[in-house]
Design a protein around this motif. Structure first.
Motif, mmCIF file in Angstrom:
data_model
loop_
_atom_site.group_PDB
_atom_site.id
_atom_site.type_symbol
_atom_site.label_atom_id
_atom_site.label_comp_id
_atom_site.label_asym_id
_atom_site.label_seq_id
_atom_site.Cartn_x
_atom_site.Cartn_y
_atom_site.Cartn_z
ATOM 1 N N LEU A 33 25.355 -73.809 -101.746
ATOM 2 C CA LEU A 33 25.921 -72.939 -100.714
ATOM 3 C C LEU A 33 26.640 -71.730 -101.315
ATOM 4 C CD1 LEU A 33 27.360 -75.396 -98.048
ATOM 5 C CD2 LEU A 33 25.362 -73.917 -97.869
ATOM 6 N N PHE A 34 27.286 -71.910 -102.465
ATOM 7 C CA PHE A 34 28.011 -70.803 -103.083
ATOM 8 C C PHE A 34 27.150 -69.971 -104.032
ATOM 9 C CE2 PHE A 34 31.977 -73.285 -102.107
ATOM 10 C CZ PHE A 34 32.434 -72.382 -101.162
ATOM 11 N N PRO A 68 26.283 -66.438 -102.047
ATOM 12 C CA PRO A 68 27.388 -65.463 -102.082
ATOM 13 C C PRO A 68 27.709 -64.980 -103.499
ATOM 14 C CG PRO A 68 27.975 -67.309 -100.702
ATOM 15 C CD PRO A 68 26.684 -67.656 -101.370
ATOM 16 N N LEU A 107 33.013 -63.044 -100.203
ATOM 17 C CA LEU A 107 33.451 -63.583 -98.912
ATOM 18 C C LEU A 107 32.499 -63.187 -97.791
ATOM 19 C CD1 LEU A 107 37.307 -63.069 -99.190
ATOM 20 C CD2 LEU A 107 36.008 -65.200 -99.373
ATOM 21 N N CYS A 139 29.696 -65.454 -98.022
ATOM 22 C CA CYS A 139 29.975 -66.794 -97.496
ATOM 23 C C CYS A 139 29.818 -66.841 -95.979
ATOM 24 C CB CYS A 139 31.392 -67.223 -97.873
ATOM 25 S SG CYS A 139 31.597 -67.621 -99.606
ATOM 26 N N PRO A 160 25.335 -65.335 -95.308
ATOM 27 C CA PRO A 160 24.685 -65.492 -96.613
ATOM 28 C C PRO A 160 23.489 -64.587 -96.879
ATOM 29 C CG PRO A 160 25.031 -67.619 -95.579
ATOM 30 C CD PRO A 160 25.413 -66.577 -94.586
#
Length: 93
Positions: free
Chosen positions: A13-14, A17, A36, A39, A42
């Protein structure tokens, strides 16, 4: 086992970003701001930062080139032609 899956899922997921933030940082934008935004949005953030960087590059390219209007271009062509014609007619062997 469940913790390993959660860590891999969070890392995945990260990763998007992080790519967005790195792309922004490599083009002179703040990393954490774009991280950010990545996040929250995406995939859209990647296209957004690519569009912004492309737009700035085109603007910089336009500032470095001089564009003549059609009338200025015709005038310059005629002027250069006259100069060339006068120089060639002055030469008499």
């Amino acid at each position: 086992m469940l913790i390993d899956i959660a860590i891999v899922f969070i890392a995945f997921l990260f990763s998007i970003p992080a790519v967005t933030g790195y792309f922004a940082y490599s083009h002179g934008k703040p990393f954490w701001k774009w991280f950010l935004i990545g996040c929250i949005l995406p995939i859209i953030a990647n296209f957004l930062i690519a569009y912004i960087c492309r737009k700035e590059a085109l603007k910089a390219q336009r500032r470095n080139t001089v564009e003549l209007s059609r009338f200025e271009d015709e005038w310059m062509d005629n002027y250069v032609t006259k100069i060339i014609h006068n120089k060639s007619s002055e030469k008499k062997f």
